[in-house]
Motif scaffolding. Sequence first.
Motif, PDB file in Angstrom:
ATOM      1  N   LYS A   3      18.371  31.671  46.510  1.00 42.19           N
ATOM      2  CA  LYS A   3      19.019  32.815  45.860  1.00 42.19           C
ATOM      3  C   LYS A   3      17.998  33.590  45.035  1.00 42.19           C
ATOM      4  N   THR A   4      18.236  34.870  44.902  1.00 42.10           N
ATOM      5  CA  THR A   4      17.405  35.664  43.999  1.00 42.10           C
ATOM      6  C   THR A   4      17.870  35.395  42.572  1.00 42.10           C
ATOM      7  N   ARG A   6      18.868  37.532  40.495  1.00 43.68           N
ATOM      8  CA  ARG A   6      20.067  38.351  40.299  1.00 43.68           C
ATOM      9  C   ARG A   6      21.316  37.645  40.835  1.00 43.68           C
ATOM     10  N   ASP A   7      21.179  36.952  41.977  1.00 48.84           N
ATOM     11  CA  ASP A   7      22.311  36.251  42.575  1.00 48.84           C
ATOM     12  C   ASP A   7      22.609  34.927  41.861  1.00 48.84           C
ATOM     13  N   ALA A   8      21.577  34.279  41.332  1.00 50.85           N
ATOM     14  CA  ALA A   8      21.742  32.948  40.750  1.00 50.85           C
ATOM     15  C   ALA A   8      22.172  32.977  39.287  1.00 50.85           C
ATOM     16  N   CYS A   9      21.915  34.058  38.586  1.00 48.84           N
ATOM     17  CA  CYS A   9      22.165  34.100  37.138  1.00 48.84           C
ATOM     18  C   CYS A   9      23.248  35.110  36.785  1.00 48.84           C
ATOM     19  N   GLN A  10      23.905  34.837  35.677  1.00 51.82           N
ATOM     20  CA  GLN A  10      24.859  35.785  35.126  1.00 51.82           C
ATOM     21  C   GLN A  10      24.365  36.212  33.749  1.00 51.82           C
TER      22      GLN A  10
END
Length: 66
Positions: A3-4, A6-10
């Motif tokens: 995952k990037t 951006r996709d892995a973190c909130q």
Amino acid sequence: MLKTIRDACQLHPLALDYTMTDAIENLADLIGDEGDGAAFFEKNHITRGMNGLFREGLLRLGGKSD
């Protein structure tokens, strides 16, 4: 596939809030039961620099550092 970031973190809801009063923690507020240390560390990531600052600060306060 990995995952990037951006996709892995909130993002924390305050991360994009430009009113800095709630986003910046004041460590002085944690002295003398005025604040909650656990709440501070839940909202803040300890970087290598912060780790060194805390370690050296505590050594100095303990009389074990110049």
